[in-house]
Write a protein that holds these residues in place. Sequence first.
Motif, PDB file in Angstrom:
ATOM      1  N   THR A  89       0.844  -1.187   0.000  1.00 40.44           N
ATOM      2  CA  THR A  89       0.000   0.000   0.000  1.00 40.44           C
ATOM      3  C   THR A  89       0.885   1.244   0.000  1.00 40.44           C
ATOM      4  N   VAL A  90       0.579   2.186  -0.868  1.00 42.87           N
ATOM      5  CA  VAL A  90       1.330   3.439  -0.944  1.00 42.87           C
ATOM      6  C   VAL A  90       0.468   4.558  -0.377  1.00 42.87           C
ATOM      7  N   VAL A  91       1.045   5.291   0.571  1.00 41.58           N
ATOM      8  CA  VAL A  91       0.363   6.420   1.197  1.00 41.58           C
ATOM      9  C   VAL A  91       1.085   7.698   0.778  1.00 41.58           C
ATOM     10  N   PHE A  92       0.335   8.655   0.291  1.00 39.21           N
ATOM     11  CA  PHE A  92       0.891   9.926  -0.153  1.00 39.21           C
ATOM     12  C   PHE A  92       0.838  10.916   1.006  1.00 39.21           C
ATOM     13  N   LEU A  93       1.991  11.506   1.327  1.00 41.35           N
ATOM     14  CA  LEU A  93       2.101  12.495   2.390  1.00 41.35           C
ATOM     15  C   LEU A  93       2.355  13.860   1.778  1.00 41.35           C
ATOM     16  N   ASP A  94       1.623  14.833   2.242  1.00 36.05           N
ATOM     17  CA  ASP A  94       1.771  16.196   1.745  1.00 36.05           C
ATOM     18  C   ASP A  94       1.797  17.131   2.957  1.00 36.05           C
ATOM     19  N   GLY A  95       2.843  17.975   3.033  1.00 35.84           N
ATOM     20  CA  GLY A  95       2.968  18.883   4.171  1.00 35.84           C
ATOM     21  C   GLY A  95       3.466  20.248   3.734  1.00 35.84           C
ATOM     22  N   GLN A  96       3.125  21.254   4.488  1.00 34.31           N
ATOM     23  CA  GLN A  96       3.543  22.616   4.198  1.00 34.31           C
ATOM     24  C   GLN A  96       4.027  23.267   5.490  1.00 34.31           C
ATOM     25  N   GLY A  97       5.268  23.762   5.480  1.00 37.39           N
ATOM     26  CA  GLY A  97       5.812  24.487   6.618  1.00 37.39           C
ATOM     27  C   GLY A  97       5.533  25.974   6.468  1.00 37.39           C
ATOM     28  N   ALA A  98       4.806  26.541   7.398  1.00 37.91           N
ATOM     29  CA  ALA A  98       4.413  27.953   7.330  1.00 37.91           C
ATOM     30  C   ALA A  98       5.098  28.734   8.443  1.00 37.91           C
ATOM     31  N   ASP A  99       5.123  30.053   8.287  1.00 39.82           N
ATOM     32  CA  ASP A  99       5.692  30.918   9.311  1.00 39.82           C
ATOM     33  C   ASP A  99       4.844  30.875  10.577  1.00 39.82           C
ATOM     34  N   VAL A 100       5.538  30.869  11.738  1.00 42.11           N
ATOM     35  CA  VAL A 100       4.824  30.935  13.011  1.00 42.11           C
ATOM     36  C   VAL A 100       4.484  32.397  13.290  1.00 42.11           C
ATOM     37  N   PRO A 101       3.429  32.652  14.048  1.00 44.21           N
ATOM     38  CA  PRO A 101       3.031  34.055  14.282  1.00 44.21           C
ATOM     39  C   PRO A 101       4.048  34.847  15.110  1.00 44.21           C
ATOM     40  N   ILE A 102       4.612  34.253  16.159  1.00 42.91           N
ATOM     41  CA  ILE A 102       5.505  34.963  17.068  1.00 42.91           C
ATOM     42  C   ILE A 102       6.954  34.600  16.731  1.00 42.91           C
ATOM     43  N   VAL A 103       7.769  35.608  16.478  1.00 45.37           N
ATOM     44  CA  VAL A 103       9.171  35.399  16.137  1.00 45.37           C
ATOM     45  C   VAL A 103      10.020  36.433  16.891  1.00 45.37           C
ATOM     46  N   VAL A 104      11.334  36.190  16.911  1.00 51.66           N
ATOM     47  CA  VAL A 104      12.260  37.178  17.466  1.00 51.66           C
ATOM     48  C   VAL A 104      12.306  38.380  16.525  1.00 51.66           C
ATOM     49  N   ALA A 127      14.775  41.251  25.553  1.00 53.63           N
ATOM     50  CA  ALA A 127      14.485  40.433  24.374  1.00 53.63           C
ATOM     51  C   ALA A 127      13.172  40.918  23.771  1.00 53.63           C
ATOM     52  N   VAL A 128      13.201  41.228  22.468  1.00 48.70           N
ATOM     53  CA  VAL A 128      12.036  41.802  21.782  1.00 48.70           C
ATOM     54  C   VAL A 128      11.499  40.785  20.790  1.00 48.70           C
ATOM     55  N   PHE A 129      10.154  40.632  20.766  1.00 45.60           N
ATOM     56  CA  PHE A 129       9.492  39.673  19.888  1.00 45.60           C
ATOM     57  C   PHE A 129       8.424  40.395  19.068  1.00 45.60           C
ATOM     58  N   HIS A 130       8.169  39.840  17.886  1.00 47.05           N
ATOM     59  CA  HIS A 130       7.233  40.455  16.929  1.00 47.05           C
ATOM     60  C   HIS A 130       6.117  39.477  16.605  1.00 47.05           C
ATOM     61  N   SER A 131       4.924  40.032  16.414  1.00 47.25           N
ATOM     62  CA  SER A 131       3.758  39.218  16.068  1.00 47.25           C
ATOM     63  C   SER A 131       3.390  39.416  14.602  1.00 47.25           C
ATOM     64  N   ARG A 132       3.325  38.279  13.879  1.00 43.57           N
ATOM     65  CA  ARG A 132       2.851  38.306  12.495  1.00 43.57           C
ATOM     66  C   ARG A 132       1.425  37.773  12.376  1.00 43.57           C
ATOM     67  N   GLY A 133       0.788  37.546  13.512  1.00 43.92           N
ATOM     68  CA  GLY A 133      -0.560  37.006  13.495  1.00 43.92           C
ATOM     69  C   GLY A 133      -1.609  38.064  13.238  1.00 43.92           C
ATOM     70  N   ARG A 134      -2.847  37.629  13.287  1.00 43.46           N
ATOM     71  CA  ARG A 134      -3.975  38.514  13.024  1.00 43.46           C
ATOM     72  C   ARG A 134      -4.770  38.837  14.280  1.00 43.46           C
ATOM     73  N   SER A 135      -4.322  38.313  15.414  1.00 42.38           N
ATOM     74  CA  SER A 135      -5.029  38.571  16.669  1.00 42.38           C
ATOM     75  C   SER A 135      -4.010  38.667  17.794  1.00 42.38           C
ATOM     76  N   ILE A 160       0.942  40.239  22.832  1.00 48.96           N
ATOM     77  CA  ILE A 160       1.462  40.914  21.646  1.00 48.96           C
ATOM     78  C   ILE A 160       0.311  41.190  20.700  1.00 48.96           C
ATOM     79  N   GLN A 161       0.167  42.444  20.331  1.00 43.42           N
ATOM     80  CA  GLN A 161      -0.876  42.824  19.384  1.00 43.42           C
ATOM     81  C   GLN A 161      -0.413  42.534  17.952  1.00 43.42           C
ATOM     82  N   PRO A 162      -1.330  42.358  17.015  1.00 43.45           N
ATOM     83  CA  PRO A 162      -0.965  42.045  15.621  1.00 43.45           C
ATOM     84  C   PRO A 162      -0.062  43.121  15.028  1.00 43.45           C
ATOM     85  N   GLY A 163       1.055  42.675  14.442  1.00 43.09           N
ATOM     86  CA  GLY A 163       1.990  43.592  13.795  1.00 43.09           C
ATOM     87  C   GLY A 163       2.815  44.441  14.737  1.00 43.09           C
TER      88      GLY A 163
END
Length: 366
Positions: A89-104, A127-135, A160-163
Amino acid sequence: RQAPPAVSAEGGDLASSSLTSSPDSPLPGTVVGPEGLSGVAVPARSQLKVVVGFCPMRVLRADSNVELRFWAAPAPGSQRKERSEVATTVVFLDGQGADVPIVVADPARRVLDFHCCCFGVLHRDTAVFHSRGRSSMRCQPVAPPELRKYLKFIPKVGFIQPGKDLGFLIEFRPEAAILTEAARFINPETSQVDIPLVIEATGQVMPVAFFLKAYLCDSLLRFDPPELNFGRCSLTEAISLPVRVTNTALLPQRVGFVRLPPEFRARPDRGFLQLLPRETLEFQVEFHPRQEGELQRQLLLKTDRNEDYGLAVYGEGFGPGLRFSESTVRLKRAGFGEVVSVGLSLVSTHPTATLAFAVDTRAAAT
């Protein structure tokens, strides 16, 4: 990181079967379980859940085929001992790595370099962190358990507020016990400590990792000799003794003798000097007694790190062997050829010795 999908493999009518995986081009960061599915038995008319974990380390889109091979176990009583492959049996795996909302906020500040940190001294950085999220997202810094009593985060929890950016003030006050309590984070040869820290954000599976780096050192000052004994000193004289002060820290320190008793003075520069790392400088401490009797004091040496050190000093003051009853003699007015006399007593203050004295005739002639 995405939630791992579940794949079911049906055993069907096989009396006994086993399962293994042989991926042709696995996804980066993919883990197949349990234990790689090597030789896992699937009972008859049952199913086995296969968990695939996808942990991308960068932004990417990836896919892969995972091949599941089934072998039939030998039937009971059969002379054939080898397994035979019955299905694939062959199983097809599909994945996507996306940016996390909170980064340095600044990638160059992922490692906070505190440079040299002295035991018992408070050190700070942000230490300062940035939010790329929407909330708005709730964030909390977390340190290893062994180091939590040496680290303090202000605030303990932030939103952290958005942006927007949010900074956490990190206070680090190491003590000598950290060398044993957190030995796994410290290089014993260089005394460098590398502390892994994370920011846990609500709704973000992958925490934000950053690091604190510092060199640990002792900030003590050493006196040589550890105390000064001036012995007996006349009230009309002064005795000076040297004392060497060594800076054991890896950082320069400004030191000085403060609030000295009136009987003592320090030189040079009135007892204020700057000590470079591992440097030794010499002070001259002068003792000038003001009254008779033994004297014991603690001279206070203060540093620019608000640390106090005491230097014990001992001495004894004594008066001269002979003393006049009056320190000043005032004569009345006298004309030419007139003789004026005043009585004056000379007192011996020595307890046992007999003292001799002589009058300077040159001074008497004038």
